[in-house]
Enzyme design. Structure first.
Site, PDB file in Angstrom:
ATOM      1  N   HIS A 110      -0.816   9.629  16.873  1.00 32.81           N
ATOM      2  CA  HIS A 110      -1.101   8.542  16.017  1.00 32.81           C
ATOM      3  C   HIS A 110      -1.725   7.382  16.899  1.00 32.81           C
ATOM      4  O   HIS A 110      -1.152   6.849  17.988  1.00 32.81           O
ATOM      5  CB  HIS A 110       0.356   7.842  15.577  1.00 32.81           C
ATOM      6  CG  HIS A 110       0.346   6.639  14.677  1.00 32.81           C
ATOM      7  ND1 HIS A 110      -0.398   6.935  13.335  1.00 32.81           N
ATOM      8  CD2 HIS A 110       0.537   5.452  14.765  1.00 32.81           C
ATOM      9  CE1 HIS A 110      -0.207   5.639  12.965  1.00 32.81           C
ATOM     10  NE2 HIS A 110       0.038   4.524  13.665  1.00 32.81           N
ATOM     11  N   ASP A 169      -0.937  14.003  13.974  1.00 33.87           N
ATOM     12  CA  ASP A 169      -0.373  12.554  13.802  1.00 33.87           C
ATOM     13  C   ASP A 169       1.116  12.629  13.329  1.00 33.87           C
ATOM     14  O   ASP A 169       1.413  13.044  12.255  1.00 33.87           O
ATOM     15  CB  ASP A 169      -1.117  11.736  12.789  1.00 33.87           C
ATOM     16  CG  ASP A 169      -1.032  10.206  12.875  1.00 33.87           C
ATOM     17  OD1 ASP A 169       0.552   9.741  12.883  1.00 33.87           O
ATOM     18  OD2 ASP A 169      -1.712   9.280  12.582  1.00 33.87           O
ATOM     19  N   SER A 176      -3.893   2.095  11.990  1.00 34.39           N
ATOM     20  CA  SER A 176      -2.650   2.289  11.264  1.00 34.39           C
ATOM     21  C   SER A 176      -2.281   1.308  10.371  1.00 34.39           C
ATOM     22  O   SER A 176      -3.163   1.275   9.297  1.00 34.39           O
ATOM     23  CB  SER A 176      -1.346   2.110  12.448  1.00 34.39           C
ATOM     24  OG  SER A 176      -0.257   2.354  11.899  1.00 34.39           O
TER      25      SER A 176
END
Length: 310
Positions: free
Chosen positions: A289, A260, A139
């Site tokens: 995610h 996601d 991320s």
């Protein structure tokens, strides 16, 4: 661009990206013994790291967590566990303020902070003198890793990398958190960011105050001015990984789900990705995610490790 190992099959009950994301975050953390160390920074602050040093000449893997995460998150700990089991050392960085205590300086961390990456890799290079160095960012940590690799294309010690669910366009990703169920994620991010800001204002009362309710507003009122950007727009434009993918010359694998919910794959610069011969990808139809619940079991870690060890 080459597609790699795109064989993920979602569990029948994981009906959407939210379920993958949340269910994976509650996965069992596999026990692994780590050593906590502190690295001094050039500005008289410190970085906390968790280390597994197997004292061999095999690769060492640097790990970077996501927004308001830490080296204790399930995706970091379990990857360290799996790397250890195949004889691979690993080092996980806690961004400033994300470890056991707040950092000393006014500044925190952000999606484009790469000077701490440089400090971290310098330490790795001095500790693991003859070991190949790989890197995995999740991320926000993946966004900054891409930016770091682009900025240091000619000098980095990283010979292979993976970015999982990076936010290619920071503004779009930030605004995406203001809609629907995503507000739950936004609330959790804002809550801990506000807590840290309140604590840090005890030492630095001249730090900006936060009067908003969204991540965009936090970045506009706090993140940007504290770290030298004009505003959120300047911060997002300067640090989005989409601006740097064409400059990456370290082999890197992008892992991302079309479902996601936090960092939609629609924001990815597919034309740039396709033209850069150093970029491989596995873009799954299902998943969340930094979360993939299905078959084969432990698919994300297996994909990361198999690709790094090619």
């Amino acid at each position: 661009m080459s597609a790699y190992n795109n064989s993920f099959t979602s569990s029948w009950w994981a009906l959407n990206g939210h379920i993958h994301t949340i269910a994976f975050s509650f996965s069992k953390v596999r026990e692994v013994a780590v050593t906590r160390e502190e690295i001094p920074t050039p500005d008289d602050d410190f970085l906390e790291i968790d280390l597994i040093d197997l004292n061999n000449q095999r690769p060492v893997v640097a790990l970077f967590h996501g927004l308001e995460g830490s080296s204790k998150r399930v995706y970091i700990r379990n990857l360290m566990h799996d790397l250890r089991d195949i004889g691979i050392s690993s080092v996980a960085l806690n961004f400033r303020g994300c470890g056991s205590r707040l950092n000393l300086k006014k500044r925190f961390y952000h999606s484009g902070e790469t000077s701490d990456y440089a400090t971290f890799f310098e330490w790795i290079n001095s500790r693991f003198i003859n070991n190949p160095v790989f890197a995995v960012g999740f991320s926000l940590g993946g966004n900054a890793l891409i930016k770091y690799l682009a900025e240091n294309a000619k000098s980095t010690i990283v010979s292979k990398a993976v970015a999982v669910s990076p936010p290619y366009e920071l503004k779009a990703g930030s605004l995406n958190l203001d809609h629907g169920f995503n507000r739950i994620y936004s609330y959790r991010f804002i809550r801990t960011l506000k807590e840290k800001l309140t604590l840090k204002r005890i030492t630095y009362p001249d730090l900006p105050e936060f009067s908003g309710s969204s991540l965009y507003q936090f970045d506009d009122q706090v993140t940007a001015p504290v770290h030298g950007f004009r505003d959120a727009e300047d911060y997002y434009e300067s640090c989005s990984s989409a601006r740097f993918l064409n400059q990456v010359s370290t082999p890197i694998l992008l892992i991302h789900s079309h479902e996601d919910p936090l960092c939609p794959l629609d924001y990815a610069p597919f034309d740039i990705i396709e033209k850069n011969r150093y970029i491989s990808s596995t873009f799954t139809r299902k998943g969340g995610h930094v979360g993939f619940i299905g078959k084969p079991e432990n698919w994300m870690n297996k994909t990361i490790i198999n690709w790094l060890m090619l």
